[in-house]
Design a protein around this motif. Structure first.
Motif, PDB file in Angstrom:
ATOM      1  N   ARG A  19      -4.135   5.673   7.131  1.00  0.00           N
ATOM      2  CA  ARG A  19      -3.855   5.174   5.778  1.00  0.00           C
ATOM      3  C   ARG A  19      -2.620   5.866   5.187  1.00  0.00           C
ATOM      4  O   ARG A  19      -1.788   5.237   4.527  1.00  0.00           O
ATOM      5  CB  ARG A  19      -5.073   5.401   4.893  1.00  0.00           C
ATOM      6  N   ARG A  20      -2.491   7.175   5.383  1.00  0.00           N
ATOM      7  CA  ARG A  20      -1.326   7.904   4.865  1.00  0.00           C
ATOM      8  C   ARG A  20      -0.071   7.485   5.615  1.00  0.00           C
ATOM      9  O   ARG A  20       1.005   7.429   5.032  1.00  0.00           O
ATOM     10  CB  ARG A  20      -1.571   9.413   4.943  1.00  0.00           C
ATOM     11  N   HIS A  23       1.143   4.548   3.975  1.00  0.00           N
ATOM     12  CA  HIS A  23       1.853   4.944   2.755  1.00  0.00           C
ATOM     13  C   HIS A  23       3.281   5.372   3.101  1.00  0.00           C
ATOM     14  O   HIS A  23       4.235   4.958   2.446  1.00  0.00           O
ATOM     15  CB  HIS A  23       1.109   6.085   2.057  1.00  0.00           C
ATOM     16  N   ASP A 129       8.032   6.953  -3.651  1.00  0.00           N
ATOM     17  CA  ASP A 129       6.676   7.479  -3.484  1.00  0.00           C
ATOM     18  C   ASP A 129       5.741   6.887  -4.542  1.00  0.00           C
ATOM     19  O   ASP A 129       4.569   6.639  -4.273  1.00  0.00           O
ATOM     20  CB  ASP A 129       6.715   9.005  -3.570  1.00  0.00           C
ATOM     21  N   GLU A 132       5.798   2.401  -3.728  1.00  0.00           N
ATOM     22  CA  GLU A 132       5.636   1.723  -2.434  1.00  0.00           C
ATOM     23  C   GLU A 132       4.530   0.675  -2.545  1.00  0.00           C
ATOM     24  O   GLU A 132       3.633   0.804  -3.377  1.00  0.00           O
ATOM     25  CB  GLU A 132       5.410   2.753  -1.328  1.00  0.00           C
ATOM     26  N   GLY A 134       1.807  -0.157  -1.237  1.00  0.00           N
ATOM     27  CA  GLY A 134       0.391   0.179  -1.170  1.00  0.00           C
ATOM     28  C   GLY A 134      -0.148   0.889  -2.403  1.00  0.00           C
ATOM     29  O   GLY A 134      -1.364   1.070  -2.538  1.00  0.00           O
ATOM     30  N   ARG A 135       0.719   1.303  -3.296  1.00  0.00           N
ATOM     31  CA  ARG A 135       0.276   2.018  -4.498  1.00  0.00           C
ATOM     32  C   ARG A 135      -0.373   1.041  -5.477  1.00  0.00           C
ATOM     33  O   ARG A 135       0.145  -0.060  -5.716  1.00  0.00           O
ATOM     34  CB  ARG A 135       1.446   2.704  -5.195  1.00  0.00           C
TER      35      ARG A 135
END
Length: 191
Positions: A19-20, A23, A129, A132, A134-135
């Motif tokens: 998952r990270r 990101h 950051d 992105e 996915g945020r």
């Protein structure tokens, strides 16, 4: 630099949960888009984004040891542990992966806290950051909209979000973050 982009992608992806890594890929995509929009080198933005969270999943004790052993920014040890990975990541990028470009190293170092006098690359990595794809947090769509026309306005909105969250959780705010926000406001007003 000691590694190709593909080698770095393999190494970095192996140091974090899937998952990270998703990101990180999103930050890379957003950073390159912002670099193109605002006249920064997309390759430098891509490299800084690729390495921005390289130490994020190291044990906190290991991150603290790197800071102490190499006399990095010791003040970070007194604040939220989420700040440590940026300082350690910058060190690792230079020492372990051979990144020599100080602007890339600094963009990694300041992606969580910001700083007074942020460079364009600093702003791009910090903002990427936040925005992105996915945020998903309250206000992220507004920050994305602001990023279409102003790095500084979008970053102020992002830092406001972070500061509000920290206040709500009754956590200490790293002074550099407040100073970075104030500096960005001065930049906006001087335009």
């Amino acid at each position: 630099m000691d590694y190709t982009r593909e080698e770095l992608m393999h190494i970095v992806s192996g140091q974090m949960p899937e998952r990270r890594w998703g990101h990180t890929l999103g930050v890379m995509e957003s950073a390159v888009a912002l670099a193109r929009r605002y006249g920064e080198d997309p390759q430098r933005a891509d490299l800084a984004a690729l390495l921005h969270d390289v130490a994020k999943y190291w044990p906190i004790e290991q991150q603290e040891a790197v800071i102490r052993d190499h006399q990095l920014n010791m003040e970070l040890l007194d604040y939220d542990k989420q700040l440590l990975h940026a300082e350690v990541g910058a060190y690792v990028a230079q020492q372990d992966y051979g990144v020599e470009d100080t602007s890339v190293i600094d963009a990694i170092r300041y992606h969580t806290s910001g700083r007074v006098g942020m460079t364009k690359l600093d702003k791009i990595i910090c903002l990427a950051d936040y925005i992105e794809p996915g945020r998903d947090f309250p206000g992220v769509d507004r920050i994305r909209e602001l990023a279409e026309h102003s790095l500084e306005e979008a970053l102020v909105a992002g830092l406001d979000s972070t500061i509000s969250f920290l206040i709500e959780k009754q956590k200490r705010i790293f002074p550099t973050t407040v100073l970075a926000r104030n500096d960005l406001i001065l930049q906006i007003r001087s335009k």
